[in-house]
Design a protein around this motif. Sequence first.
Motif, mmCIF file in Angstrom:
data_model
loop_
_atom_site.group_PDB
_atom_site.id
_atom_site.type_symbol
_atom_site.label_atom_id
_atom_site.label_comp_id
_atom_site.label_asym_id
_atom_site.label_seq_id
_atom_site.Cartn_x
_atom_site.Cartn_y
_atom_site.Cartn_z
ATOM 1 N N GLU A 40 0.817 -1.219 0.000
ATOM 2 C CA GLU A 40 0.000 0.000 0.000
ATOM 3 C C GLU A 40 0.847 1.263 0.000
ATOM 4 O OE1 GLU A 40 -0.090 -1.732 4.284
ATOM 5 O OE2 GLU A 40 -0.232 -2.462 2.208
ATOM 6 N N LEU A 92 2.228 1.628 -3.607
ATOM 7 C CA LEU A 92 1.138 2.156 -4.429
ATOM 8 C C LEU A 92 0.940 3.644 -4.178
ATOM 9 C CD1 LEU A 92 -1.437 2.051 -6.164
ATOM 10 C CD2 LEU A 92 -2.648 1.154 -4.170
ATOM 11 N N ARG A 93 1.028 4.058 -2.914
ATOM 12 C CA ARG A 93 0.822 5.457 -2.567
ATOM 13 C C ARG A 93 1.848 6.360 -3.240
ATOM 14 N NH1 ARG A 93 -2.243 9.438 -2.474
ATOM 15 N NH2 ARG A 93 -1.757 11.079 -0.974
ATOM 16 N N GLU A 126 0.601 7.140 -6.619
ATOM 17 C CA GLU A 126 -0.517 8.080 -6.493
ATOM 18 C C GLU A 126 -0.021 9.497 -6.224
ATOM 19 O OE1 GLU A 126 -3.934 4.997 -4.757
ATOM 20 O OE2 GLU A 126 -2.733 6.209 -3.378
ATOM 21 N N ASP A 148 1.873 -1.894 -11.748
ATOM 22 C CA ASP A 148 0.412 -2.067 -11.794
ATOM 23 C C ASP A 148 -0.279 -0.725 -11.621
ATOM 24 O OD1 ASP A 148 0.636 -4.809 -12.111
ATOM 25 O OD2 ASP A 148 0.338 -5.260 -9.988
ATOM 26 N N ALA A 149 0.218 0.072 -10.674
ATOM 27 C CA ALA A 149 -0.362 1.397 -10.426
ATOM 28 C C ALA A 149 -0.119 2.324 -11.604
ATOM 29 C CB ALA A 149 0.211 1.990 -9.143
ATOM 30 N N CYS A 150 1.074 2.243 -12.219
ATOM 31 C CA CYS A 150 1.339 3.062 -13.402
ATOM 32 C C CYS A 150 0.373 2.726 -14.528
ATOM 33 C CB CYS A 150 2.778 2.845 -13.865
ATOM 34 S SG CYS A 150 4.024 3.586 -12.798
ATOM 35 N N ARG A 169 -2.656 1.568 -14.209
ATOM 36 C CA ARG A 169 -4.009 2.001 -13.847
ATOM 37 C C ARG A 169 -4.159 3.517 -13.846
ATOM 38 N NH1 ARG A 169 -6.126 3.383 -9.023
ATOM 39 N NH2 ARG A 169 -4.260 2.689 -7.890
ATOM 40 N N LEU A 170 -3.098 4.225 -13.438
ATOM 41 C CA LEU A 170 -3.190 5.677 -13.282
ATOM 42 C C LEU A 170 -2.732 6.453 -14.506
ATOM 43 C CD1 LEU A 170 -1.852 5.966 -9.618
ATOM 44 C CD2 LEU A 170 -4.232 6.112 -10.389
#
Length: 893
Positions: free
Chosen positions: A338, A341-342, A345, A368-370, A372-373
């Motif tokens: 988390e 991931l933050r 963000e 994964d976050a890249c 999605r964002l």
Amino acid sequence: MLSAHILRSPAFFICLLLFFIAPATAGAQRITISANSDWKFRQGRIVNPGVLPAAGWQAVTLPHSWNRFDTQDDEPGYYRGEGWYTRRIIFPPGWKEKEIFLEFGGANQVTEVFLNGKKVGEHTGGYTAFNINITSAVIFGPAGNGLTVKVNNSHQPDVPPLSADFTFFGGIYREVHIVATEKIHFERDQYGSRGIVITTPVVSAETGEVHVEGTLTNSGPAERKVSVRASVYYRDSLVSATATTLIAKQRSSFTIDLPAVKNPGLWSPADPELYVVRTTIIDAVTGIVKDELSSPLGFRWFRFDAEKGFFLNGEPLKLIGASRHQDYQDIANAVPAELALRDVELLKEMGGNFLRVAHYPQDQVVLDACDRLGILASVEIPIVNAIIETPAFSANCLNMQTEMIRQNRHHPSVVVWTYMNEVLLRPPFATDSLRRETYFRNVAALAQRLEDLTRKEDPTRYTMIPNHGNFALYHRVGLTRIPMIVGWNLYQGWYSGKLAGFADFLDKHHRELGDKPLLVTEYGADVDSRIHSDHPVRFDKSVEYGLTYHQVYLKAMMDRPFVAAGIAWNLADFNSEERGESDPHINNKGLLTIGRKPKDTYYFYQANLLKVPFLKIGLGGRSFLSGEANGEGILIQRVRVYSNQPIVSLFLNGKKLAEQRPVQGVATFEAGFRAGNNVLLARAGEGDALTDQYVVEAMPVPGQLSAITSGFPALNMCLGDPRHFTQENGRQVWLPEQPYKKGSWGYVGGRRFTMKDTTRLSFGTNEAIANTDLDPVYQTQRVGIEQFIASVPAGQYELTLHFAELLSAGPAKVLAYDLGAKSAAKDEFKGRMFDVQVNGVTVLEGIGAELTAADAVSYKIPVSVNNKEGLVVTFVPRKGETILNAIQIRKIY
């Protein structure tokens, strides 16, 4: 053997959990569960992993690093050696017909895995994932299995990184999973990959082609006829699907071309449209699913242009973002998902659209976050500063590059594969020019091998080498020609040169390498959030110099279309154990602190990059201000407001101060603060709808101390220092030094301490100070000081004198990245001794003998001040010169 206490564990709960998760039929899909709890850890060497010592173990949970604390203490160095992990695992009898793997997200840096005393696998490299097939060693039954993992983070000359400006934390610092598959499954034994590759050979606004290829493994006794099906989903709706049939042998490859997706949603930072590809192995006879994987899919096309920068989906896009190191405050690199991931963000909330994953592959959750964002990304292997010219080193580099590509090529966010960061930073063989040239040829040869490997593994993405600012050397060696694009790590105005030199370097590249796309892969200045300056200079680590630095760099990059990307170094402060400086063991070039608190530089990028309305008051995170008041008892301070709005207004305690047009996202105001709490209010936007409020307590210090009748403010001053330093508790500000003025306070005589290497900071030292958390208080001093005078009114005071010897007999250590340091020489230290008198009374005798290099010493002295004599501290030399690093004056009554 392990003691009975260690053998006892809640493993039977794991067993029950596996029974509940496992489907009833034998032909089920893969089962994945975490194995992060119930571990025991022991630091040090163990001779026989099959006979573990009974004592010396501690309970830990993964992720875990054994270097959480020793990298932050006053002792040089940190533990680099063996660490051992052990636990019990019970596998259900229903898994006897399955293949069982241990999946490690990351362990630094050489790992050996033992099950029931038998070695079942090993891995070299601290930053890529790896799978260990443990099927042959598993024992089924209630007695369970003893799992032991040896991790070693000691320096090994054949394993990169060899050296770097970051800490090589040891441990199993990412999650571990147990994975059970059917005998027929997507291949898991090759470079930690997923066993499938998804590409989009043709993409446009009208069509998107999808190609799937991969390998499956059959570890069963007989060949089986299977169907491999690939399906594309968009928001849970099937949009394309097809299948191929093959005979599943011990190892079988397949390719699938799906029907084109019409009018696909295009992936971009503004609209990161994600599809999902599900690839499934189905037994052609029974129809039972044997294995299935889901992978993100983004339809996009891109190119780098040497003249016009970067294009995504046919449109120009300036890439602005930051690099990321994976460690975090107080937990080393054992960062839970988390928090990783933050970070992504926070980059998105800054307005950034690019992440350089540096200097090594990181947790899958980051990319994964890249995806999605909508953050574009580069990923690299940890060849940093130098290479070793051995076949083993080259083999490890090639293996790491292969692992990185195969484990991450399914991410649509990744557009660049990278290797060799600043590899010519301080090349060896300085006194042997022929041997050095051989070294350069070997560096280029390894670079070419990595380049060829990368283009073969993934011809759809670009390749890059980030170089430091020695243009002529990298160009001569060939490292500007081998990769498809060139990255430059540039620090003009920081480690060397002047700020204006940055733009000059960019233009030089464009003139001399006009056919090669350019990315600024690093730029930054140290910013210690506690340090402020009214007159910022290079290397002072002030919030204000950091802001000026980023203003100059961002403008130069935005003004030049040929600069494809500007990637700030770094998203957040990170650990670098060998550093001293104001915040020891931390590289604080981050736009965020290591605890992820925004600095003013972060707000600056928000004001320049965000498309939504933005407004933020910036006082460097301070909630308490102190300084000399004007004649009306008002403390005048500069206040910056960051905004992307055309007009900004600032109010103080309900009164409008002024309105301004921000320049490069920054509006600067002069505000006068009265003692006590003050309320700042910024307004902007249509109808002043956008607001930001900031409450700050002020403690103005009257210029005439003798005139104070009540409420004497505490006076804290750092000698030899022109900056303000605010302690983290927020209510103690150390003022810059000033010469004594009648009725006020200040020093008499002496000079600021300056390092012999004056190409850097013009005052103080960059060495860490032991026995204190307030290093800036002790890193500056006035040498040869005669007196310190404070014209305080009569009363009882507590005087605190702070000393630290900033000279030593040995040479200073020059760090590899500090190219501005001309030498390692220090001023010759011959010792010192002096006395201290307060109002004519000797209170300290023979100061100096107890002062060792870079060691904090302080003395508290009660003082009675009568009538109008004030406070006069006199320094009487007996040998060498007197010194004073800092002084505090507090009135008791």
